[in-house]
Design a protein around this motif. Structure first.
Motif, mmCIF file in Angstrom:
data_model
loop_
_atom_site.group_PDB
_atom_site.id
_atom_site.type_symbol
_atom_site.label_atom_id
_atom_site.label_comp_id
_atom_site.label_asym_id
_atom_site.label_seq_id
_atom_site.Cartn_x
_atom_site.Cartn_y
_atom_site.Cartn_z
ATOM 1 N N THR A 176 0.852 -0.842 0.113
ATOM 2 C CA THR A 176 0.109 0.012 0.064
ATOM 3 C C THR A 176 0.829 0.780 0.237
ATOM 4 N N HIS A 177 2.191 1.335 0.409
ATOM 5 C CA HIS A 177 2.827 2.481 0.491
ATOM 6 C C HIS A 177 4.462 1.620 -0.190
ATOM 7 N N PRO A 178 4.846 1.647 -1.767
ATOM 8 C CA PRO A 178 5.595 1.340 -2.082
ATOM 9 C C PRO A 178 6.966 2.491 -1.558
ATOM 10 N N ARG A 179 8.279 1.826 -1.696
ATOM 11 C CA ARG A 179 9.329 2.860 -1.196
ATOM 12 C C ARG A 179 10.262 3.211 -2.661
ATOM 13 N N HIS A 180 10.207 2.762 -3.353
ATOM 14 C CA HIS A 180 10.240 2.657 -4.990
ATOM 15 C C HIS A 180 10.077 2.985 -6.054
ATOM 16 N N GLU A 181 10.596 3.670 -7.083
ATOM 17 C CA GLU A 181 10.092 5.353 -7.843
ATOM 18 C C GLU A 181 10.500 4.086 -9.096
ATOM 19 N N LEU A 182 10.166 3.683 -10.120
ATOM 20 C CA LEU A 182 10.689 2.958 -11.367
ATOM 21 C C LEU A 182 9.699 4.024 -12.682
ATOM 22 N N LEU A 183 10.790 3.888 -13.110
ATOM 23 C CA LEU A 183 9.903 3.528 -14.810
ATOM 24 C C LEU A 183 10.327 2.841 -15.904
ATOM 25 N N VAL A 184 9.458 2.603 -16.150
ATOM 26 C CA VAL A 184 8.830 1.512 -17.337
ATOM 27 C C VAL A 184 8.658 2.227 -18.688
ATOM 28 N N GLN A 185 9.929 1.736 -19.380
ATOM 29 C CA GLN A 185 10.126 1.815 -20.682
ATOM 30 C C GLN A 185 9.292 0.631 -21.762
ATOM 31 N N ARG A 186 7.802 0.425 -22.431
ATOM 32 C CA ARG A 186 7.744 -0.628 -23.140
ATOM 33 C C ARG A 186 8.255 -0.999 -24.217
ATOM 34 N N TYR A 187 8.860 -1.919 -25.361
ATOM 35 C CA TYR A 187 9.668 -1.991 -26.445
ATOM 36 C C TYR A 187 8.067 -2.555 -26.836
ATOM 37 N N GLY A 188 8.654 -2.519 -28.445
ATOM 38 C CA GLY A 188 8.545 -3.112 -29.314
ATOM 39 C C GLY A 188 8.296 -2.667 -30.776
ATOM 40 N N THR A 189 8.241 -4.047 -31.917
ATOM 41 C CA THR A 189 8.345 -3.913 -33.112
ATOM 42 C C THR A 189 7.329 -2.582 -33.392
ATOM 43 N N THR A 190 8.360 -1.306 -34.189
ATOM 44 C CA THR A 190 7.053 -0.533 -35.319
ATOM 45 C C THR A 190 8.030 -0.239 -36.083
ATOM 46 N N THR A 191 7.008 0.047 -37.065
ATOM 47 C CA THR A 191 7.440 0.468 -38.697
ATOM 48 C C THR A 191 7.696 1.622 -38.998
ATOM 49 N N ASP A 192 8.409 2.633 -39.246
ATOM 50 C CA ASP A 192 9.146 3.668 -40.179
ATOM 51 C C ASP A 192 8.205 4.120 -41.237
ATOM 52 N N ILE A 233 6.227 4.733 -18.459
ATOM 53 C CA ILE A 233 5.287 4.860 -17.091
ATOM 54 C C ILE A 233 6.011 4.427 -16.206
ATOM 55 N N ARG A 234 5.187 5.480 -15.435
ATOM 56 C CA ARG A 234 5.543 5.856 -13.835
ATOM 57 C C ARG A 234 5.122 4.729 -13.137
ATOM 58 N N VAL A 235 5.643 3.884 -12.355
ATOM 59 C CA VAL A 235 5.238 2.849 -11.686
ATOM 60 C C VAL A 235 6.541 2.893 -9.672
ATOM 61 N N ARG A 236 4.919 2.458 -9.217
ATOM 62 C CA ARG A 236 5.997 3.183 -7.331
ATOM 63 C C ARG A 236 5.957 1.610 -6.960
ATOM 64 N N GLY A 237 7.242 0.848 -6.895
ATOM 65 C CA GLY A 237 6.865 -0.660 -6.072
ATOM 66 C C GLY A 237 8.601 -0.818 -4.564
ATOM 67 N N ASN A 238 8.394 -1.940 -4.953
ATOM 68 C CA ASN A 238 9.749 -2.282 -3.935
ATOM 69 C C ASN A 238 10.520 -3.259 -5.061
ATOM 70 N N VAL A 239 11.906 -2.869 -4.199
ATOM 71 C CA VAL A 239 13.264 -3.541 -5.748
ATOM 72 C C VAL A 239 13.894 -4.505 -4.212
ATOM 73 N N HIS A 240 14.182 -5.820 -4.563
ATOM 74 C CA HIS A 240 14.850 -6.182 -3.340
ATOM 75 C C HIS A 240 15.860 -6.916 -4.495
ATOM 76 N N PRO A 241 17.059 -7.226 -3.507
ATOM 77 C CA PRO A 241 17.709 -7.935 -4.530
ATOM 78 C C PRO A 241 18.079 -9.359 -4.318
ATOM 79 N N LEU A 242 18.142 -10.006 -5.317
ATOM 80 C CA LEU A 242 18.112 -11.578 -5.212
ATOM 81 C C LEU A 242 19.173 -12.396 -4.291
ATOM 82 N N THR A 243 18.677 -13.114 -3.671
ATOM 83 C CA THR A 243 19.906 -14.019 -2.771
ATOM 84 C C THR A 243 20.855 -14.562 -3.962
ATOM 85 N N ALA A 244 22.214 -14.832 -3.604
ATOM 86 C CA ALA A 244 23.322 -15.642 -4.038
ATOM 87 C C ALA A 244 22.650 -16.840 -4.410
#
Length: 135
Positions: free
Chosen positions: A5-21, A35-46
């Motif tokens: 309910t109260h995430p500690r981190h702010e991230l930006l998510v950039q979607r990628y896909g196939t486009t045609t010029d 897209i700005r997203v609020r979430g929690n970031v945790h390191p993976l263990t070894a």
């Protein structure tokens, strides 16, 4: 539950896909604005890093209520770009605890200069490091 309910981190998510010029040439590129997203970031263990086969890269889990990215998304967090690894894992056992879990991996080693952004991409949406995540 407070972290959902109260995430500690702010991230930006950039979607990628196939486009045609204009000339009809297909290429992979950004889709829309980040897209700005609020979430929690945790390191993976070894152990988790070895189990997933990503020993050499810096890898983290992100937990968020709603995640707009897919397996091609890139994430800007902690002053650098990250790749989303695989699809989000959805936890929907209860509406109160519903969330998605995403694994992100560094695109490049941490730069000596914190202003330098891998990929040569501009940094128009700088996200400041959370006070709870100091190195």
């Amino acid at each position: 539950m407070i972290l959902l309910t109260h995430p500690r981190h702010e991230l930006l998510v950039q979607r990628y896909g196939t486009t045609t010029d204009d000339e009809g040439v297909s290429a992979t590129g950004p889709l829309g604005e980040p897209i700005r997203v609020r979430g929690n970031v945790h390191p993976l263990t070894a152990d988790e890093v070895v189990a997933y086969g990503v020993q050499a890269a810096e890898t983290y889990w992100v937990t968020a209520r709603n995640w707009p990215g897919d397996h091609r998304a890139r994430v800007f967090w902690d002053g650098r770009w990250w790749d989303q690894v695989g699809e989000p894992t959805r936890n929907s056992m209860s509406p109160r605890t519903a969330h998605e879990r995403i694994r992100i991996s560094a695109r490049a080693p941490r730069a000596a200069d914190p202003q330098e952004v891998p990929d040569g991409q501009p940094e128009p949406w700088r996200v400041h490091r959370s006070r709870t995540h100091d190195r």
